[in-house]
Write a protein that holds these residues in place. Structure first.
Motif, PDB file in Angstrom:
ATOM      1  N   PHE A  92       0.831  -1.200   0.000  1.00  0.00           N
ATOM      2  CA  PHE A  92       0.000   0.000   0.000  1.00  0.00           C
ATOM      3  C   PHE A  92       0.871   1.258   0.000  1.00  0.00           C
ATOM      4  CE2 PHE A  92      -1.742   3.346   2.794  1.00  0.00           C
ATOM      5  CZ  PHE A  92      -2.827   3.744   2.042  1.00  0.00           C
ATOM      6  N   ASN A  95       2.538   2.944  -3.104  1.00  0.00           N
ATOM      7  CA  ASN A  95       1.722   3.840  -3.935  1.00  0.00           C
ATOM      8  C   ASN A  95       1.733   5.273  -3.417  1.00  0.00           C
ATOM      9  OD1 ASN A  95       0.932   1.755  -5.658  1.00  0.00           O
ATOM     10  ND2 ASN A  95      -0.695   1.164  -4.264  1.00  0.00           N
ATOM     11  N   HIS A 150      -8.350   9.347  -3.518  1.00  0.00           N
ATOM     12  CA  HIS A 150      -7.712   8.098  -3.930  1.00  0.00           C
ATOM     13  C   HIS A 150      -7.008   7.437  -2.744  1.00  0.00           C
ATOM     14  CE1 HIS A 150      -5.539   5.127  -6.217  1.00  0.00           C
ATOM     15  NE2 HIS A 150      -4.391   5.607  -5.759  1.00  0.00           N
ATOM     16  N   SER A 154      -8.032   3.895  -1.153  1.00  0.00           N
ATOM     17  CA  SER A 154      -7.012   2.847  -1.111  1.00  0.00           C
ATOM     18  C   SER A 154      -6.791   2.342   0.308  1.00  0.00           C
ATOM     19  CB  SER A 154      -5.692   3.356  -1.683  1.00  0.00           C
ATOM     20  OG  SER A 154      -5.841   3.679  -3.040  1.00  0.00           O
TER      21      SER A 154
END
Length: 179
Positions: A92, A95, A150, A154
């Motif tokens: 994670f 990103n 985003h 996420s």
């Protein structure tokens, strides 16, 4: 999840992996409920130890063991604390550059400070509600310099899909031990 690992598990080529991934539900099942380590363990040994331990119990019996017997609950929390898979977080964080695991764990520490009486039974729900409703609160989510929708989505998906309720509880209550 590693495409070579999944291809090996399913006995398909990597080309088929890409072609089937969007249309076959088995890929969602594998990604949601199994870690790479569990799939590797299955390929190497023909079983997954964690599932072998619980296979004789139904859901009601497992919940009873987890939530009604404090001694076993502490043993389970201790086991999860020592065996939690932080590699899910690493994927994670890749990103969102400039965010490290210690920063990520700080988010859970802040949740613990805000709700020290958080109970095991509703830890995941509480954290998901925090992400959904308080994501732009800098005192809790200060790890993100300029939080975006985003990032919110996420993070929500990471917690919802990759971590069990007890893992979320451990992240909130025991994160100091995980650093």
């Amino acid at each position: 999840m590693d495409r070579k690992l999944i291809s090996n598990l399913l006995g398909i080529s990597e080309k088929s992996y890409y072609r089937w991934k969007e249309t076959r539900v088995i890929f969602k099942l594998l990604e949601k409920y199994f870690s790479e380590n569990e799939i590797k363990e299955f390929l190497e040994t023909g079983k997954i130890r964690k599932l072998e331990v619980i296979k004789g119990f139904n859901v009601d019996e497992l919940e009873s063991l987890l939530f009604k017997n404090n001694n076993q609950e502490e043993q389970l929390i201790d086991f999860v604390t020592h065996n939690i898979d932080l590699s899910k977080i690493t994927t994670f964080l890749e990103n969102f550059y400039r965010v490290e695991i210690k920063d990520f764990l700080y988010f859970f520490q802040k949740i613990n400070e805000e709700k020290p009486e958080l109970e095991l039974e509703n830890a995941k729900k509480f954290v998901l509600d925090k992400i959904q409703n308080d994501f732009y609160n800098p005192t809790i989510f200060g790890i993100f310099k300029a939080p975006t929708k985003h990032q919110q989505k996420s993070l929500y998906q990471l917690i919802e899909n990759k971590y069990s309720n007890i893992e979320v509880y451990v992240l909130v209550k025991k994160n100091i031990n995980l650093k």
